[in-house]
Design an enzyme around this catalytic site. Sequence first.
Site, PDB file in Angstrom:
ATOM      1  N   ALA A   1      18.287  11.324  -9.039  1.00 58.17           N
ATOM      2  CA  ALA A   1      19.379  12.306  -8.753  1.00 58.17           C
ATOM      3  C   ALA A   1      19.362  13.544  -9.609  1.00 58.17           C
ATOM      4  O   ALA A   1      19.556  14.519  -9.228  1.00 58.17           O
ATOM      5  CB  ALA A   1      20.706  11.551  -9.320  1.00 58.17           C
TER       6      ALA A   1
ATOM      7  N   HIS B   1      23.113   7.620 -21.057  1.00 55.63           N
ATOM      8  CA  HIS B   1      22.159   8.321 -19.987  1.00 55.63           C
ATOM      9  C   HIS B   1      22.936   8.513 -18.530  1.00 55.63           C
ATOM     10  O   HIS B   1      22.749   9.663 -18.159  1.00 55.63           O
ATOM     11  CB  HIS B   1      21.104   7.408 -19.782  1.00 55.63           C
ATOM     12  CG  HIS B   1      19.898   7.820 -18.773  1.00 55.63           C
ATOM     13  ND1 HIS B   1      19.867   7.250 -17.890  1.00 55.63           N
ATOM     14  CD2 HIS B   1      19.330   8.784 -18.973  1.00 55.63           C
ATOM     15  CE1 HIS B   1      18.601   8.053 -17.235  1.00 55.63           C
ATOM     16  NE2 HIS B   1      18.408   8.681 -18.094  1.00 55.63           N
TER      17      HIS B   1
ATOM     18  N   CYS C   1      22.470   7.838  -6.035  1.00 54.88           N
ATOM     19  CA  CYS C   1      23.324   6.994  -6.691  1.00 54.88           C
ATOM     20  C   CYS C   1      22.823   6.572  -8.046  1.00 54.88           C
ATOM     21  O   CYS C   1      21.875   6.301  -8.536  1.00 54.88           O
ATOM     22  CB  CYS C   1      23.102   5.617  -5.978  1.00 54.88           C
ATOM     23  SG  CYS C   1      24.002   4.264  -6.559  1.00 54.88           S
TER      24      CYS C   1
ATOM     25  N   ARG D   1      31.198   2.354  -0.366  1.00 59.37           N
ATOM     26  CA  ARG D   1      30.968   3.654  -0.577  1.00 59.37           C
ATOM     27  C   ARG D   1      29.629   4.486   0.255  1.00 59.37           C
ATOM     28  O   ARG D   1      29.606   5.705   0.040  1.00 59.37           O
ATOM     29  CB  ARG D   1      31.062   4.053  -1.974  1.00 59.37           C
ATOM     30  CG  ARG D   1      32.418   3.910  -2.828  1.00 59.37           C
ATOM     31  CD  ARG D   1      32.347   4.184  -4.079  1.00 59.37           C
ATOM     32  NE  ARG D   1      33.365   3.837  -4.758  1.00 59.37           N
ATOM     33  CZ  ARG D   1      34.330   2.611  -5.131  1.00 59.37           C
ATOM     34  NH1 ARG D   1      33.556   1.544  -4.870  1.00 59.37           N
ATOM     35  NH2 ARG D   1      35.464   2.671  -5.641  1.00 59.37           N
TER      36      ARG D   1
ATOM     37  N   ILE E   1      24.067   4.685 -11.722  1.00 54.20           N
ATOM     38  CA  ILE E   1      24.470   3.664 -12.038  1.00 54.20           C
ATOM     39  C   ILE E   1      24.778   3.405 -13.565  1.00 54.20           C
ATOM     40  O   ILE E   1      23.660   3.697 -14.051  1.00 54.20           O
ATOM     41  CB  ILE E   1      24.341   2.294 -11.232  1.00 54.20           C
ATOM     42  CG1 ILE E   1      23.859   2.262  -9.864  1.00 54.20           C
ATOM     43  CG2 ILE E   1      25.021   0.961 -11.941  1.00 54.20           C
ATOM     44  CD1 ILE E   1      23.211   1.108  -9.270  1.00 54.20           C
TER      45      ILE E   1
ATOM     46  N   ASP F   1      23.913   0.963 -20.381  1.00 55.91           N
ATOM     47  CA  ASP F   1      24.405   0.734 -21.841  1.00 55.91           C
ATOM     48  C   ASP F   1      24.485   2.008 -22.744  1.00 55.91           C
ATOM     49  O   ASP F   1      25.000   1.829 -23.813  1.00 55.91           O
ATOM     50  CB  ASP F   1      23.537  -0.331 -22.454  1.00 55.91           C
ATOM     51  CG  ASP F   1      23.803  -1.486 -21.764  1.00 55.91           C
ATOM     52  OD1 ASP F   1      24.671  -1.969 -21.034  1.00 55.91           O
ATOM     53  OD2 ASP F   1      22.710  -2.114 -21.648  1.00 55.91           O
ATOM     54  N   THR F   2      23.919   3.016 -21.931  1.00 54.53           N
ATOM     55  CA  THR F   2      23.852   4.191 -23.040  1.00 54.53           C
ATOM     56  C   THR F   2      24.412   5.353 -22.405  1.00 54.53           C
ATOM     57  O   THR F   2      24.737   5.222 -21.227  1.00 54.53           O
ATOM     58  CB  THR F   2      22.169   4.674 -23.321  1.00 54.53           C
ATOM     59  OG1 THR F   2      21.764   5.189 -22.049  1.00 54.53           O
ATOM     60  CG2 THR F   2      21.412   3.347 -23.692  1.00 54.53           C
TER      61      THR F   2
HETATM   62  N1  LIG Z   1      19.438   6.209 -14.243  1.00 55.77           N
HETATM   63  C1  LIG Z   1      19.361   6.691 -12.717  1.00 55.77           C
HETATM   64  C2  LIG Z   1      18.495   7.768 -12.655  1.00 55.77           C
HETATM   65  N2  LIG Z   1      17.397   8.224 -13.608  1.00 55.77           N
HETATM   66  C3  LIG Z   1      16.538   9.144 -13.378  1.00 55.77           C
HETATM   67  C4  LIG Z   1      16.406  10.333 -13.321  1.00 55.77           C
HETATM   68  O1  LIG Z   1      17.085  10.961 -12.271  1.00 55.77           O
HETATM   69  C5  LIG Z   1      15.313  11.362 -13.291  1.00 55.77           C
HETATM   70  O2  LIG Z   1      14.617  10.846 -12.054  1.00 55.77           O
HETATM   71  C6  LIG Z   1      14.469  10.926 -14.361  1.00 55.77           C
HETATM   72  O3  LIG Z   1      15.175  10.891 -15.806  1.00 55.77           O
HETATM   73  C7  LIG Z   1      13.362  11.910 -14.564  1.00 55.77           C
HETATM   74  O4  LIG Z   1      13.579  13.228 -14.523  1.00 55.77           O
HETATM   75  N3  LIG Z   1      18.253   8.455 -11.399  1.00 55.77           N
HETATM   76  C8  LIG Z   1      19.171   7.915 -10.281  1.00 55.77           C
HETATM   77  O5  LIG Z   1      19.304   8.659  -9.331  1.00 55.77           O
HETATM   78  N4  LIG Z   1      20.166   7.058 -10.703  1.00 55.77           N
HETATM   79  C9  LIG Z   1      20.206   6.426 -11.982  1.00 55.77           C
HETATM   80  O6  LIG Z   1      21.040   5.639 -12.094  1.00 55.77           O
HETATM   81  C1  LIG Z   2      21.829   6.368 -15.237  1.00 56.24           C
HETATM   82  C2  LIG Z   2      22.097   5.148 -16.274  1.00 56.24           C
HETATM   83  O1  LIG Z   2      23.073   5.095 -16.849  1.00 56.24           O
HETATM   84  C3  LIG Z   2      21.333   3.934 -16.388  1.00 56.24           C
HETATM   85  O2  LIG Z   2      20.087   4.062 -15.388  1.00 56.24           O
HETATM   86  C4  LIG Z   2      20.537   3.999 -17.774  1.00 56.24           C
HETATM   87  O3  LIG Z   2      20.648   2.668 -18.373  1.00 56.24           O
HETATM   88  P1  LIG Z   2      20.821   2.753 -19.698  1.00 56.24           P
HETATM   89  O4  LIG Z   2      21.838   3.424 -20.303  1.00 56.24           O
HETATM   90  O5  LIG Z   2      21.168   1.259 -20.064  1.00 56.24           O
HETATM   91  O6  LIG Z   2      19.345   3.040 -20.451  1.00 56.24           O
END
Ligand SMILES: Nc1c(NC[C@H](O)[C@H](O)[C@H](O)CO)[nH]c(=O)[nH]c1=O
Ligand SMILES: CC(=O)[C@@H](O)COP(=O)(O)O
Length: 245
Positions: free
Chosen positions: A147, A179, A171, A218, A173, A176-177
Amino acid sequence: MSERFDTPQWGGDVPRRGAADEAQEPDGPDLEAAAENVLEGWPESDEPVIDREPDDEAAAVPDTGEPAAPLADHVSATMEHAPGELTVPPGFAVLEGQPVGERRAVGIVVARFNGDVTTRLLESALAELETRGVARGAITVMPVPGAFELPLAAMALAKTRRFACIVALGCVIRGDTPHFDYVSGETASGLQLAAIETGVPVAFGVLTLDRADQADSRVDKGAEAVRTGLEMADVFANLRAAAAR
Ligand SMILES: Nc1c(NC[C@H](O)[C@H](O)[C@H](O)CO)[nH]c(=O)[nH]c1=O
Ligand SMILES: CC(=O)[C@@H](O)COP(=O)(O)O
């Protein structure tokens, strides 16, 4: 031969479009060369009764061991938006659009991350594009890793000036952090920036979920994003036509 599509044209050095100046329309995308129009470099359960923060103690219902009390009248098993249609009082000029797709080219940017969900969002979007009359050859799909990459991809497609609108699908999701907050926040603001910077509508078809099981109900957000993009493209076309009169 490339077909001609209704693509938005902004700025002073390009002809304005409208019903009267159809002949000035620039050629649409030459998509024949792109196999299946995919640009790439691409490799369940019930809804909760009430959505709330898991650690929101004030909202938590203590486990008394007693059977759950019936839901109050205002609490539904699935969240519902307020019903009803917008009503504009009479006597005002109204400039609006319809989600029509004939002679429009549409770019889709879609994240591979959480691919089961994004595949269903894409299916929903493609079905809606067909329903709305967008020709298959006028659709370009650009998969990106996640995303977070959607804004840059959306901006790149928009800058080609070949698409009436861009539909962004993804999408995110919660983990735990923090992020989740960075990825979802940057995705949303970056997509808005792509639209504002280019003047090309960018529809937000990105799910931001607390739990993966919330995706099932959704995935029609893909179709909703298509309708939004096409309606915005149409209202801008109507605005240009009205401004040219
Ligand atoms: N955690 C999710 C991600 N993470 C990846 C980032 O979007 C990105 O590709 C990476 O950090 C490299 O720049 N992407 C999603 O689409 N959904 C997630 O839940
Ligand atoms: C996008 C998020 O929140 C997930 O993929 C990252 O998970 P975490 O926070 O447990 O590293």
